[in-house]
Design a protein around this motif. Structure first.
Motif, short mmCIF file in Angstrom:
data_model
loop_
_atom_site.label_atom_id
_atom_site.label_comp_id
_atom_site.label_asym_id
_atom_site.label_seq_id
_atom_site.Cartn_x
_atom_site.Cartn_y
_atom_site.Cartn_z
N PHE A 21 3.27 -7.51 -1.67
CA PHE A 21 3.53 -6.37 -0.73
C PHE A 21 4.42 -5.08 -1.47
CE2 PHE A 21 6.92 -9.42 -0.18
CZ PHE A 21 8.02 -8.55 -0.09
N ILE A 22 4.47 -3.96 -0.95
CA ILE A 22 5.07 -2.88 -1.28
C ILE A 22 6.20 -2.37 -0.50
CG2 ILE A 22 4.77 -0.59 -2.11
CD1 ILE A 22 1.62 -1.36 -2.76
N LYS A 23 7.39 -2.17 -1.08
CA LYS A 23 8.46 -1.61 -0.52
C LYS A 23 8.63 -0.35 -0.93
CE LYS A 23 9.98 -4.75 2.39
NZ LYS A 23 9.81 -4.56 3.65
N LEU A 81 4.31 9.01 2.12
CA LEU A 81 4.14 7.83 2.49
C LEU A 81 5.42 7.02 3.41
CD1 LEU A 81 3.00 6.19 -0.80
CD2 LEU A 81 1.72 6.37 1.36
N ILE A 82 6.63 7.69 3.08
CA ILE A 82 7.80 7.16 3.79
C ILE A 82 7.81 7.67 5.21
CG2 ILE A 82 10.34 7.47 4.13
CD1 ILE A 82 10.62 7.42 0.87
N LEU A 108 3.00 2.13 9.98
CA LEU A 108 1.99 1.51 9.14
C LEU A 108 2.64 0.87 7.93
CD1 LEU A 108 -0.14 4.76 8.76
CD2 LEU A 108 -0.78 2.71 10.03
N THR A 109 2.18 0.16 7.10
CA THR A 109 2.59 -0.65 6.20
C THR A 109 1.83 -0.47 4.98
OG1 THR A 109 3.43 -2.81 5.56
CG2 THR A 109 1.25 -2.82 6.53
N LEU A 110 2.42 -0.65 3.59
CA LEU A 110 1.67 -0.41 2.40
C LEU A 110 1.23 -1.72 1.80
CD1 LEU A 110 3.55 2.26 0.48
CD2 LEU A 110 1.26 2.57 1.00
#
Length: 156
Positions: free
Chosen positions: A52-54, A96-97, A105-107
C-alpha cells in the motif's frame, strides 16, 4: 540501438486491487531502489499484492512491496519488505493529499514495470467497493464468460 521509451515490460500486477476498489485515476511514479533490487526486479522477483502507499511529510512511500533478494547480491541485498520512496512531483503529491483527505480515497499500487531502463510503479486513486459491488462484478464476469462459451460453440 536505443530502447523505445513508450514500451514497457510488466513485472508485477495487482489484480486484487481491481476486485476490491473502484480505480478513479492512475498515476505513474518512479521508485528509489538499490542496485541489487533493480537486478532482482529485472528477473521478475517482485510482488505488490499486499502493498500500500502512504503520503507523509510531502513524500510518497510504498510499504510491504516484496522484492526478492538478488541471488548474487550477498551483503548488498536489502530487506525484501523495506519501505521505498516513490518519486512524484510536489504538485502531484499535494493534489493526492487533498483528494485523499477530502473524498475518502486511498492510493493502491496497481503495477510494477520497466519502462526504458527505469522501474516504475502505476498507482491508482481508489474508492473501496462494498460487498454488493463485488457480487455485481462477479455476476457480470460469469455472464461474459458464458456468452463467450456460447459464441465459441456456435462458431465451430
Amino acid at each position: 540501438m536505443a530502447k523505445d521509451r513508450t514500451s514497457y515490460k510488466l513485472i508485477a500486477n495487482n489484480k486484487k486491487a481491481y476486485h476490491d476498489y473502484f480505480i478513479e485515476e492512475t498515476y505513474e511514479a518512479g521508485i528509489v531502489l538499490a542496485g541489487t533490487e533493480v537486478k532482482s526486479i529485472r528477473q521478475g522477483g517482485c510482488s505488490v499484492k499486499e502493498s500500500f502507499i502512504k503520503l507523509r511529510d510531502g513524500e510518497a512511500f510504498i510499504l510491504n512491496m516484496h522484492v526478492n533478494p538478488y541471488e548474487h547480491g550477498n551483503i548488498f541485498n536489502k530487506d525484501p519488505l523495506r519501505t521505498r520512496k516513490l518519486l512524484l512531483h510536489k504538485r502531484e503529491i499535494n493534489k493526492l493529499i487533498g483528494m485523499i483527505a477530502q473524498k475518502g480515497l486511498t492510493l493502491v499500487p496497481l503495477k510494477v514495470y520497466i519502462k526504458g531502463s527505469l522501474v516504475k510503479v502505476e498507482m491508482g486513486l481508489a474508492r473501496g467497493k462494498k460487498l454488493h459491488d463485488k457480487r455485481d462484478d462477479i455476476a457480470k464476469k460469469d455472464v461474459r464468460r458464458q456468452h463467450e462459451r456460447d459464441f465459441k460453440i456456435k462458431n465451430l
